[in-house]
Design an enzyme around this catalytic site. Structure first.
Site, PDB file in Angstrom:
ATOM      1  CD  GLU A 131      -2.310   1.420   2.255  1.00  0.00           C
ATOM      2  OE1 GLU A 131      -3.105   0.754   3.315  1.00  0.00           O
ATOM      3  OE2 GLU A 131      -2.589   2.320   3.015  1.00  0.00           O
ATOM      4  CB  CYS A 200      -8.848   2.492   7.138  1.00  0.00           C
ATOM      5  SG  CYS A 200     -10.469   1.120   7.442  1.00  0.00           S
TER       6      CYS A 200
HETATM    7 FE1  F3S Z   1      -9.434  -0.247   2.306  1.00  0.00          FE
HETATM    8 FE2  F3S Z   1     -10.197   0.144   5.660  1.00  0.00          FE
HETATM    9 FE3  F3S Z   1     -10.272  -1.901   4.378  1.00  0.00          FE
HETATM   10  S1  F3S Z   1      -8.795   1.025   3.808  1.00  0.00           S
HETATM   11  S2  F3S Z   1      -9.056  -2.925   2.058  1.00  0.00           S
HETATM   12  S3  F3S Z   1     -11.338  -1.234   4.987  1.00  0.00           S
HETATM   13  S4  F3S Z   1      -8.355  -1.935   6.388  1.00  0.00           S
END
Ligand code: F3S
Length: 289
Positions: A131, A200
């Protein structure tokens, strides 16, 4: 006996979306299908997809001339890729199916804009993580730094008088992110610092839910790969709340030894554990305990 599966067990939104996309493409496409890197770190899923004709492509150089001529579809996984990878794939004539998580796409957008605006970009994360490699590929390479820990933050020397934009790898620990940002902010000679918290919350939500489920469970089961760091973390968190916590990869590893009265069993799973494995464990617990 109550058996509760954590709502956040297993794939997060972005991974679920990417895996579904590959299965969908395998059903509808005729030509060759590739995923750019393994779609998730789960051998069973990768093998299952291979049987459906989906191949893993690590690098364009791996392809033979014959394969290049044949073309096909390349699916970008949730981690995302650099701008250069999109361009090379398109140049080779591949159709691109982009399953980059929208939260990662947002980071690409941010760093590209700030980079174009003359900011130096700092990515807080692990430089070898795909990433981060992808995010890096949307910045000006000469003015981008990846910082993973306190030592690197202390050693970081921004160009004098330059503006700095700080973002984070989506799965980075929030507390650690704040600590590293503070170290950078203390360097007095930066003209302008923009800090964008791009972490996230899927991982944190999974961990919080696991902790509260473990707290009220007599037995807690954590499912995930042995080398999966997010599953190990889940196990540690659950073990603190519930002494009878089991770490298993599949239902075959589950040998429960509790003999006392059991009212509540909790189940959670790491980010790369497919739903099928979680369901098998749940079924086993309901019928065998
Ligand atoms: Fe996206 Fe969060 Fe999963 S950035 S890939 S929802 S850990």
């Amino acid at each position: 006996m109550n058996v509760t599966v954590a709502k956040s067990a297993g794939f997060c939104f972005g991974v679920k979306r990417a895996v579904n996309k590959v299965y969908e493409q395998a059903d509808i496409k005729r030509g060759p299908i590739y995923t750019y890197g393994p779609i998730i770190h789960n051998e069973e899923v990768v093998k299952d997809l291979e049987e459906k004709g989906v191949q893993v492509l690590h690098d364009l150089d791996e392809l033979t001339d014959e394969q290049k001529k044949k073309g096909g579809t390349v699916i970008i996984r949730s981690h995302g890729v650099s701008k250069e990878v999109y361009e090379s794939l398109a140049q080779c004539g591949f159709e691109i199916e982009d399953a980059t998580c929208p939260f990662v796409l947002k980071i690409h957008q941010i760093v590209e804009e700030f980079s174009n605006d003359g900011y130096e970009i700092v990515i807080i994360g692990s430089s070898s993580h795909p990433e981060v490699e992808g995010i890096r590929g949307w910045c000006d390479p000469g003015h981008t730094t990846v910082i993973a820990d306190q030592k690197e933050a202390e050693n970081y020397k921004p160009e004098s008088g330059k503006k700095v934009c700080i973002v984070a790898q989506t799965t980075f620990n929030y507390k650690k992110f704040q600590e590293l940002v503070e170290i950078i902010q203390k360097k007095g000679y930066i003209r302008d610092i923009r800090v964008l918290n791009t972490i996230c919350n899927a991982t944190e939500e999974r961990q919080n839910e696991a902790a509260s489920l473990a707290e009220t469970s007599d037995i807690m089961i954590v499912i995930g790969g042995r080398s999966s760091s997010n599953t190990q973390k889940l196990y540690e968190i659950c073990k603190e709340e519930c002494a009878n916590t089991y770490y298993i990869q599949t239902v075959a590893d589950l040998h429960l030894s509790e003999t006392g009265h059991i009212d509540n069993v909790g189940i959670t799973a790491g980010a790369s554990t497919p739903k099928k494995i979680i369901e098998e464990v749940q079924k086993y617990v309901r019928t065998e305990l």
